[in-house]
Design an enzyme around this catalytic site. Sequence first.
Site, PDB file in Angstrom:
ATOM      1  N   HIS B  84       0.952  -1.226   0.089  1.00  0.00           N
ATOM      2  CA  HIS B  84      -0.176   0.161  -0.006  1.00  0.00           C
ATOM      3  C   HIS B  84       0.799   1.199  -0.131  1.00  0.00           C
ATOM      4  CE1 HIS B  84      -3.435  -2.473   1.808  1.00  0.00           C
ATOM      5  NE2 HIS B  84      -3.493  -2.189   0.403  1.00  0.00           N
ATOM      6  N   GLU B  87       1.771   3.696   2.890  1.00  0.00           N
ATOM      7  CA  GLU B  87       2.567   3.235   4.150  1.00  0.00           C
ATOM      8  C   GLU B  87       4.024   3.223   4.347  1.00  0.00           C
ATOM      9  OE1 GLU B  87      -0.037  -0.581   4.522  1.00  0.00           O
ATOM     10  OE2 GLU B  87      -1.750   0.476   4.489  1.00  0.00           O
ATOM     11  N   ARG B 144      -3.337   4.759  -1.693  1.00  0.00           N
ATOM     12  CA  ARG B 144      -3.148   3.524  -1.357  1.00  0.00           C
ATOM     13  C   ARG B 144      -3.126   2.269  -2.334  1.00  0.00           C
ATOM     14  NH1 ARG B 144      -5.548   0.211   2.702  1.00  0.00           N
ATOM     15  NH2 ARG B 144      -6.620  -1.784   2.059  1.00  0.00           N
ATOM     16  N   HIS B 215       2.737  -3.571   6.670  1.00  0.00           N
ATOM     17  CA  HIS B 215       1.734  -2.461   6.364  1.00  0.00           C
ATOM     18  C   HIS B 215       1.937  -1.382   7.575  1.00  0.00           C
ATOM     19  CE1 HIS B 215      -1.050  -4.802   3.597  1.00  0.00           C
ATOM     20  NE2 HIS B 215      -0.431  -5.643   3.974  1.00  0.00           N
ATOM     21  N   GLU B 289       0.923  -4.601  11.215  1.00  0.00           N
ATOM     22  CA  GLU B 289       0.393  -3.222  11.031  1.00  0.00           C
ATOM     23  C   GLU B 289       1.321  -2.459  11.891  1.00  0.00           C
ATOM     24  OE1 GLU B 289      -1.643  -1.776   8.854  1.00  0.00           O
ATOM     25  OE2 GLU B 289      -2.801  -3.606   8.160  1.00  0.00           O
TER      26      GLU B 289
END
Lengths: 264, 355
Positions: B84, B87, B144, B215, B289
Amino acid sequence: MRNSVPTSSIGKLLYSTNTTQQQQQQQQVSLDVDVMLTGELNPNHYPARRAAQVVLHHLNTRYGSPYWWGALRQVHKATAEALGDSGRKYSLEVTLQDQISGTKETCTAEVVFPGGPAGGPPQVTTSYEGKSEINTQAQEEALYNQYNTSQNLLSGHNLPDSYGHVAPGMEPFWHLGGVASSFVMLKESSENTLYNMAQVVSVTQLATENNQLRFNYDVLLHEMVSQEIIHWKLLASWSPQEGVKASQMELLPKCHHCEPPQEH
Amino acid sequence: MMLALVGMLLLQMGAATRAIHDYNVYHPYTEIDSWMTGILIDNPDIVSIERYGQTYEKRDINLLRIGERTGAMKKVAWMDCGIHAREWISPAFCQYFIKQILQEYRVHGSRMAAMMKEMDFYVTPVLNVDGYIYSWLNGTRLWRKNRSPGTGSCSCYGTDLNRNFNVTWGTIGVSTNCCSETYGGTAALSSPEAASVTRYLEQRKADVLLFLTIHSYGQLILVPYGNPNLTAPNYGQLMKVGLAAAAEMKKVHGMSYRVGTSPDILYPNSGSSRDWARLAGIPYSFTFELRDNGTFGFELPEEQIQPACEEAYSGAMHIINHVHREQFNAAVSVATASLLGVLLATCVTVANNAF
């Protein structure tokens, strides 16, 4: 510690006890995603977290300032119940943290997501009684006096910038943008959303009116569930006595055809 | 071929003339690309670069393969960053990770040195190259998706690569509106980026022990599956290892990472790379994440790159060590047992012959 088993309209259950995160994780069973859970919720799972985030938006509208900006740190306990007319109420115990001073506090709260076709914003009540340890009064008054002027009205943009930097001296206006955005995020929140402010695109000071400093804000909100970036304009007014108020909140359309030129 | 020529030229110029890479700032793609070449040149014994696909805009998708060359096909730990675009901490982490494992490898007798004999690390510093480059342009920092154009009557750009993999594609947590941030594409693997990963790993999946996809933000370790109707057969083990990794991460700088399936702790989704990897038979598959929890969100300050990477590294290494131990120490135990068996048989034979 005895497990408390909630009721659920369809089959599958989710339950938790006052145990460590690890034990809670191991006790979970699979979730039927369309089930609206009632009873005791796993505080690490998304339904409790989304409701808790709404509590923070509410607290920021009530207590936020250029020197106090709350964020959710932990959910300790959560239960949900169905109300008449398809509304739902969450009861929560959360730890929040002022993102500026780092001070943490724990409080209980109730969030009611109204049901029915009219919908409407969530209603929040909390046991929180206001900032206890850090006294921001002096800083707030100093900032207010500095900017309570009709000359050299403040303006700024990209808070933070692409590299996560906030220009020196602009941090209070980044915080203020976050707090003012909480008015929007609160009214836009549901059980299907999780909002954070992604960026202050621009802030422009207007002349002081009724002893309130006033700023036009252009903000980008990040809605986690849809992953959308949502563009809002609003007017923020602030004084140390009155706190922060937001008005003239306007959703701007997602600009599909404003693609900047390609780099090659 | 081009890379070899560039390599030779740079060697002649002297590695010392190359600027030191700053791991504490965000780098545009051209700098990451140069850095990869530099890593190759500095570590020709154990690093190779493999181009395994092309983006929509026809840019190369490259991975760094790191490990001792034994001539045989080795077991693989896969990591990809930057699926993405916005990020940015994710590609920063891949750069940090590579630097760290190379540093540790060079320590004689280190665990990493032993691991690199038995395993290869395949690391893709930026998977969504087009999207990442686009996020560096004016006004599009929060992009994104990839940069494939819309189709039919829909004129918006971009497919969400993490909704485009062929695992319960298009079923939940995904949009059919091409203007949406979670647009899953026209079909599974319609994006060349997701297709490249799939095609490359399909051939090697029997040897892949671990799939880590990086991510931000949210401070989570997600285990398969994103679709709530699927349960991974080793869910308990994935949770155990994930929770232990989160505990290690917390020790570094006190940051909490929650662990669970996406439908439990975040939202249901389909077509993710993590899910595809698990379904393909890769036993350990996780989404990380990274920082933060929403204060800065996608625009994590550069001052936080190092601490964010340090804690992520400890979590990733916990999982890698576990996976390695499970695979190779078990083999060692079997070998030891066999050896003991042979020795015992020899003693008995000798004893028998003595009488």
